[in-house]
Design a protein around this motif. Structure first.
Motif, PDB file in Angstrom:
ATOM      1  N   GLU A  30       0.799  -1.218   0.000  1.00 33.03           N
ATOM      2  CA  GLU A  30       0.000   0.000   0.000  1.00 33.03           C
ATOM      3  C   GLU A  30       0.836   1.274   0.000  1.00 33.03           C
ATOM      4  OE1 GLU A  30      -0.582  -2.034   4.078  1.00 33.03           O
ATOM      5  OE2 GLU A  30      -0.123  -2.588   2.011  1.00 33.03           O
ATOM      6  N   ASP A  31       2.150   1.169   0.247  1.00 30.32           N
ATOM      7  CA  ASP A  31       3.026   2.340   0.258  1.00 30.32           C
ATOM      8  C   ASP A  31       3.792   2.516  -1.049  1.00 30.32           C
ATOM      9  OD1 ASP A  31       2.278   2.805   2.901  1.00 30.32           O
ATOM     10  OD2 ASP A  31       3.930   1.596   3.692  1.00 30.32           O
ATOM     11  N   GLN A  32       3.733   1.555  -1.927  1.00 31.02           N
ATOM     12  CA  GLN A  32       4.557   1.572  -3.137  1.00 31.02           C
ATOM     13  C   GLN A  32       3.985   2.532  -4.178  1.00 31.02           C
ATOM     14  OE1 GLN A  32       4.339  -2.597  -3.954  1.00 31.02           O
ATOM     15  NE2 GLN A  32       5.909  -3.136  -2.458  1.00 31.02           N
ATOM     16  N   VAL A  33       4.866   3.309  -4.807  1.00 27.72           N
ATOM     17  CA  VAL A  33       4.422   4.310  -5.770  1.00 27.72           C
ATOM     18  C   VAL A  33       5.553   4.600  -6.751  1.00 27.72           C
ATOM     19  CG1 VAL A  33       5.157   6.197  -4.262  1.00 27.72           C
ATOM     20  CG2 VAL A  33       3.438   6.637  -6.032  1.00 27.72           C
ATOM     21  N   SER A  34       5.185   4.899  -7.992  1.00 30.23           N
ATOM     22  CA  SER A  34       6.202   5.248  -8.997  1.00 30.23           C
ATOM     23  C   SER A  34       5.531   5.710 -10.284  1.00 30.23           C
ATOM     24  CB  SER A  34       7.110   4.047  -9.299  1.00 30.23           C
ATOM     25  OG  SER A  34       6.358   2.957  -9.807  1.00 30.23           O
ATOM     26  N   TYR A  35       6.330   6.332 -11.140  1.00 31.24           N
ATOM     27  CA  TYR A  35       5.939   6.667 -12.510  1.00 31.24           C
ATOM     28  C   TYR A  35       6.970   6.051 -13.445  1.00 31.24           C
ATOM     29  CZ  TYR A  35       3.704  10.493  -9.889  1.00 31.24           C
ATOM     30  OH  TYR A  35       2.999  11.241  -8.991  1.00 31.24           O
ATOM     31  N   ALA A  89       4.573   0.289 -13.398  1.00 30.91           N
ATOM     32  CA  ALA A  89       4.740   1.343 -12.395  1.00 30.91           C
ATOM     33  C   ALA A  89       3.466   1.434 -11.566  1.00 30.91           C
ATOM     34  CB  ALA A  89       5.038   2.676 -13.071  1.00 30.91           C
ATOM     35  N   PHE A  90       3.611   1.871 -10.330  1.00 30.14           N
ATOM     36  CA  PHE A  90       2.466   1.945  -9.420  1.00 30.14           C
ATOM     37  C   PHE A  90       1.953   3.380  -9.352  1.00 30.14           C
ATOM     38  CE2 PHE A  90       5.058  -1.564  -7.214  1.00 30.14           C
ATOM     39  CZ  PHE A  90       4.549  -2.537  -8.056  1.00 30.14           C
ATOM     40  N   GLY A  91       1.421   3.861 -10.478  1.00 29.17           N
ATOM     41  CA  GLY A  91       1.026   5.259 -10.568  1.00 29.17           C
ATOM     42  C   GLY A  91      -0.414   5.555 -10.194  1.00 29.17           C
TER      43      GLY A  91
END
Length: 311
Positions: A173-178, A198-200
């Protein structure tokens, strides 16, 4: 990454409750404030009463759903749940084969020849991106071909965003990226290869399509999306509805990145959309103050808008 006002967040909460009525019943049954809500709803309804004279919580939920003209589709056992709705998308980009600004074309072509001076790759932490899944969490086959581009903004500085992506996030739930990030000065940082996921965007869908790759979470477009984010100007480091806008350098660099993706993945220009549009929960509003005309003139100069319109 920009959150929207409370009323849209409440709408999001209603959608989630409607899609998981039994979980909602449990929460309402244990909440002290639930009693007053039941009184208000039962006082305005003709719902049947239980033996003790009270309308059941499940009946109240079903009544509200009927009043909204909404029904919950139950997926067959073993199949993948469907997105709650399919929002149509009318692209601000239009077909253009003439009226090209030669100065814009020359500037972009010159910039492309100097790509090594303004574009670089940054290796972010591997917890913040993943593979594109060939099957969803229910064993159903998925098409992993990128077919939508989602535009975002950082809200804070480019360095702040990069530091977030460099930081390990073991919790899903904390993972994020572009995939790609573009600074105010036109600097382009490629963070996740286009072939990777990516986790956008979290709870999201595009033209009625999403993919559920983890049963613990709702569906998203991440498995078939490309995510591009613009660094937000200093005036946008808040949750206001607008800011001073993005720079000419950002639009130039973005057009070149998008042009490459359009050619590589055979994407129609209409596949370029926003985080605000794909967000099902109504909690995101980025990219704010986006100038579609600026992108139109640049993609037209690169020849990417002189294409046959979809039937």
């Amino acid at each position: 990454m920009v959150r929207v006002p409370l009323n849209r967040t409440l709408q999001s909460a209603w959608q989630r409750c409607r899609r998981h009525p039994w979980a909602t019943v449990g929460i309402m049954a244990t909440a002290a404030v639930g009693t007053s809500a039941v009184i208000v709803l039962s006082g305005s309804s003709g719902s049947p009463l239980q033996a003790d004279g009270r309308t059941s919580l499940l009946e109240l939920l079903e009544q509200v759903s009927r009043e909204r003209g909404q029904t919950q589709d139950v997926a067959p056992i073993g199949s993948s749940p469907q997105p709650p709705f399919a929002r149509s998308w009318s692209s601000p980009l239009s077909r253009q084969c003439s009226g090209i600004d030669p100065a814009v074309r020359r500037r972009l072509e010159s910039l492309l020849h100097r790509e090594a001076s303004w574009r670089a790759t940054v290796a972010i932490d591997p917890t913040n991106f993943g593979v594109r899944h060939a099957e969803d969490a229910f064993g159903q086959p998925l098409d992993t071909t990128p077919r939508v581009v989602v535009l975002h903004e950082t809200v804070y500085s480019l360095n702040s965003a990069v530091n977030t992506f460099l930081t390990p996030h073991p919790r899903d739930e904390d993972q994020v990226s572009y995939h790609t990030l573009i600074g105010l000065n036109g600097e382009v940082l490629d963070l996740v290869p286009p072939t990777k996921r990516a986790f956008g965007a979290g709870y999201s869908a595009f033209l009625g399509e999403w993919a559920i790759t983890n049963k613990r979470f709702e569906g998203s477009v991440n498995n078939f999306a490309l995510h591009l984010s613009l660094e937000t100007p200093w005036s946008g480091a808040n949750s206001n509805s607008s800011h001073s806008g993005y720079t000419r350098q950002q639009y130039d660099a973005m057009a070149l990145v998008l042009s490459d993706w359009i050619k590589t993945f055979n994407l129609p220009p209409a596949a370029i959309t926003t985080h605000r549009h794909v967000d099902i929960g109504g909690e995101r509003s980025d990219p704010r103050s986006f100038n579609w005309s600026a992108l139109q003139s640049r993609l037209a100069a690169l020849g990417d808008l002189c294409v046959a319109e979809a039937p």
